[in-house]
Enzyme design. Structure first.
Site, PDB file in Angstrom:
ATOM      1  N   ASP A  35     -27.670 -41.959  46.447  1.00 39.39           N
ATOM      2  CA  ASP A  35     -28.924 -42.039  46.137  1.00 39.39           C
ATOM      3  C   ASP A  35     -29.184 -40.817  45.841  1.00 39.39           C
ATOM      4  OD1 ASP A  35     -31.138 -43.158  45.987  1.00 39.39           O
ATOM      5  OD2 ASP A  35     -31.773 -44.535  47.833  1.00 39.39           O
ATOM      6  N   ASN A  37     -32.498 -40.419  44.169  1.00 39.95           N
ATOM      7  CA  ASN A  37     -34.132 -40.891  43.881  1.00 39.95           C
ATOM      8  C   ASN A  37     -34.986 -41.357  45.286  1.00 39.95           C
ATOM      9  OD1 ASN A  37     -33.643 -43.538  44.018  1.00 39.95           O
ATOM     10  ND2 ASN A  37     -34.687 -43.143  41.590  1.00 39.95           N
ATOM     11  N   ASP A  39     -34.627 -44.425  46.437  1.00 38.68           N
ATOM     12  CA  ASP A  39     -35.121 -46.592  46.988  1.00 38.68           C
ATOM     13  C   ASP A  39     -33.794 -46.626  47.563  1.00 38.68           C
ATOM     14  OD1 ASP A  39     -32.858 -45.993  44.448  1.00 38.68           O
ATOM     15  OD2 ASP A  39     -34.096 -46.993  42.553  1.00 38.68           O
ATOM     16  N   ASP A  43     -27.396 -44.056  41.961  1.00 34.49           N
ATOM     17  CA  ASP A  43     -27.522 -44.362  40.629  1.00 34.49           C
ATOM     18  C   ASP A  43     -27.215 -42.935  40.440  1.00 34.49           C
ATOM     19  OD1 ASP A  43     -29.150 -41.922  41.817  1.00 34.49           O
ATOM     20  OD2 ASP A  43     -30.611 -42.469  42.398  1.00 34.49           O
ATOM     21  N   ASP A 221     -12.953 -55.847  32.211  1.00 31.74           N
ATOM     22  CA  ASP A 221     -13.615 -56.636  32.757  1.00 31.74           C
ATOM     23  C   ASP A 221     -12.878 -57.943  32.532  1.00 31.74           C
ATOM     24  OD1 ASP A 221     -15.486 -57.587  35.037  1.00 31.74           O
ATOM     25  OD2 ASP A 221     -16.158 -58.239  34.127  1.00 31.74           O
ATOM     26  N   GLU A 280      -8.487 -56.066  33.643  1.00 28.09           N
ATOM     27  CA  GLU A 280      -8.123 -55.997  35.077  1.00 28.09           C
ATOM     28  C   GLU A 280      -8.364 -57.598  34.189  1.00 28.09           C
ATOM     29  OE1 GLU A 280     -11.289 -58.237  37.607  1.00 28.09           O
ATOM     30  OE2 GLU A 280     -11.887 -58.326  35.495  1.00 28.09           O
TER      31      GLU A 280
HETATM   32  C1  NOJ Z   1     -14.251 -59.101  37.969  1.00 27.42           C
HETATM   33  C2  NOJ Z   1     -15.403 -58.073  38.509  1.00 27.42           C
HETATM   34  O1  NOJ Z   1     -15.040 -57.264  39.284  1.00 27.42           O
HETATM   35  C3  NOJ Z   1     -16.329 -58.869  39.471  1.00 27.42           C
HETATM   36  O2  NOJ Z   1     -17.039 -58.165  40.002  1.00 27.42           O
HETATM   37  C4  NOJ Z   1     -17.544 -59.866  38.408  1.00 27.42           C
HETATM   38  O3  NOJ Z   1     -17.894 -60.683  38.923  1.00 27.42           O
HETATM   39  C5  NOJ Z   1     -16.641 -60.722  37.656  1.00 27.42           C
HETATM   40  N1  NOJ Z   1     -15.706 -59.270  36.783  1.00 27.42           N
HETATM   41  C6  NOJ Z   1     -17.408 -61.055  36.565  1.00 27.42           C
HETATM   42  O4  NOJ Z   1     -17.549 -59.731  34.883  1.00 27.42           O
END
Ligand code: NOJ
Length: 554
Positions: A35, A37, A39, A43, A221, A280
């Site tokens: 972090d 800053n 908060d 970041d 993702d 993924e």
């Molecule tokens: C896979 C990501 O790693 C996870 O963290 C996320 O909740 C889901 N995809 C939806 O985007």
């Protein structure tokens, strides 16, 4: 224990075109890394300041989980603007600085791309809602009228991965109940309709935006989710989550996704340097996963079958062989991963009895878990291909299993009705210093509470301690760079070993991993390079203790 750490450094991985074939890639979860800053939220400034830690550690690349403009309904996996940084993480200028500094240190940067769904705050979705049924913008998502006399039932029986129905009903501009929209995850994450050309164009443009910023690749993702089966057919029964990973679902792993990745590969090819796509993709088998990494598609895919494997020689060997065999015909490197931001850390998984899955809320036997985790990491780093590390595993961090329910932020915890959703436990900000506010995470607090004693696991506490997990990772990565037999490849040679022990050779190198709870006596295959625990060498052999892996120069 004798350790010989030899030889000059390998050539800088940034000058190599096929760098990704054996890269060790470190996942930074921006909320919880550092972090800058004060908060309480990690970041980009914090990440930038801590890049030297990653250089010291010896990784090749850094994967950053999402930092885009987002209402944070799913910790940033709900993106409202793919070309902007969320103010809580900084600015585009900060992102530019992270990319430049990383490159100057010889580290590559992979960013997270979230193409399956946007945030419900995304401009397209907001306008689609406002314009009402018939709006062309609705075609960029999956809007449908409901079933039943008044449209009061969802359009099909799909269930959200986070629990509950995968559909939410909208309210029309005149205040009456309207159409439904599809969200495989939270209601704040509407799924894009990838049949729409505007969606395809938009993502090619987003790829270019980040490639122009200088990133070296994308972790994609839910890469298996973009295309849905035609007509969005019913599945026919409940408890669909149990089928995930075993069956092909009408919303996952449809053949149509591959055309998208082929078109993305063309975009990457327009850029200098070897930029990569990492899938993924949760699929039923490693063979299905291999489809994503055919030569004209992505470069790598996460090996979730490996992540889900228990600490046991027979099971590990089967997954290792299966993974190498599945990748061989497509020429992609196998990848290996033990932890990430979605599963209980491996130091805690292995501390618990096998068979509990990857979402645990019990600490188990911490010492056992750490011993096995260290051994599992050395085994993983000896396998042919590329490996992923999750921030904090180099410190041997366990999951924080006793977070009070009221501090938990994971939407799947609040929606999953006990099915899983304990992902906050692996997301607790990591400790950098022994003392100080949030143990050096930042100058203020931390968005999830850190447990007492967290500072004893810090980078500061472990640096220079030859027995620490951090120093083990540093030595392992240094050795991996210097041993020609480690890293890329698609094969290994198994050697005879007692039950519960894995023994294999690669060129000039051998690895022995004792997954049993007892010391085993072995013939030393060579000169000891490194071990995950104390190893007794004598003239006639080696005593390899319970849950210990050793590396040998042959
Ligand atoms: C896979 C990501 O790693 C996870 O963290 C996320 O909740 C889901 N995809 C939806 O985007």
């Amino acid at each position: 224990m004798t350790q010989h750490l030899a030889a000059p450094a390998a050539p800088d991985s940034r000058t190599r075109t096929d760098w990704w074939r054996d890269a060790v890639i470190y996942q930074v979860y921006p909320r919880s890394f550092a972090d800058g800053n004060g908060d309480g939220m990690g970041d980009l400034k914090g990440i930038r300041a801590r890049l030297p830690h990653l250089e010291d550690l010896g990784v090749d690349a850094v994967w950053l989980s999402p930092f885009y403009a987002s209402p944070q309904a799913d910790a940033g996996y709900d993106v409202a603007d793919y070309r902007a940084i969320d103010p809580m993480f900084g600015t585009l200028h900060d992102a530019d600085a992270v990319i430049r500094d990383a490159h100057a240190l010889g580290l590559r940067i992979i960013v997270d791309l979230v193409p399956n769904h946007s945030s419900d705050r995304h401009d397209w979705f907001q306008r689609a809602l406002k314009e009402g049924p018939g709006s062309p913008l609705r075609e960029r998502y999956h809007f449908r009228p409901g079933k039943g006399p008044d449209g009061e039932l969802p359009p099909n029986d799909w269930e959200s991965i986070f629990g509950g129905p995968a559909w939410t009903r909208t309210t029309d501009p005149d205040g009456t109940p309207g159409e439904w929209y599809l969200h495989l995850f939270a209601p704040e994450q509407p799924d894009f309709n990838w049949e729409h050309p505007a969606v395809r164009d938009e993502f090619r443009s987003i790829l270019r935006f980040w490639l122009d910023m200088g990133v070296d690749g994308f972790r994609v993702d839910v890469a298996h989710g973009l295309v849905k089966a035609e007509g969005l057919p019913d599945i026919g029964h409940h408890d669909q989550l149990k089928l995930l990973g075993n069956d092909t679902m009408p919303f996952f792993d449809q053949d149509g996704v591959h055309e998208i990745y082929r078109s993305w590969r063309h975009v990457l090819a327009e850029y200098a340097g070897e930029r990569v796509l990492v899938a993924e993709a949760w699929t039923p088998t490693v063979e299905r996963t291999a489809h994503y990494v055919r030569p004209d598609e992505m470069h790598q895919a996460f090996n979730f079958q490996y992540l889900g494997t228990h600490w046991g020689a027979a099971e590990l060997r089967e997954v290792i062989d299966g993974s190498l065999a599945a990748m061989r015909p497509v020429g992609a490197p196998a990848t290996w991963v033990l932890s990430n931001h979605d599963v209980t850390r491996h130091a805690t998984r292995f501390a618990n009895p096998a068979g509990l899955g990857t979402q645990l809320r019990t600490p188990g036997d911490r010492a056992l878990g750490l011993r096995r985790a260290r051994a599992a990491t050395l085994l993983m780093l000896a396998l042919p291909g590329s490996a992923y590390l999750y921030q904090g595993e180099e410190l041997g961090l366990p999951d924080v299993t006793d977070l009070p329910d009221e501090v938990r932020q994971d939407p799947s915890f609040h929606r999953a009705q006990g099915q899983d959703g304990f992902r906050d436990g692996c997301r607790v900000p990591i400790p950098w210093t022994v003392e100080g506010p949030s143990y050096g995470f930042g100058a203020g607090g931390s968005w999830l509470p850190q447990p007492d004693g967290w500072g004893e696991l810090s980078v500061e506490a472990q640096t220079g301690d030859p027995h620490s997990t951090l120093e083990l990772y540093r030595k392992a990565l240094q050795t991996r760079r210097n041993q020609p037999g480690l890293g890329a490849g698609d094969a290994l040679e198994w050697a005879d070993a007692p039950e519960g022990v894995l023994a294999f050779r690669r060129e000039g190198f051998a690895c022995t991993a004792n997954t049993t709870g007892e010391t085993v006596r072995l013939t030393a295959p060579g000169e000891l390079l490194l071990a995950s625990g104390p190893v007794d060498l004598s003239a006639d052999g080696v005593d390899l203790p319970a849950d210990t892996t050793a590396w040998w120069a042959v």
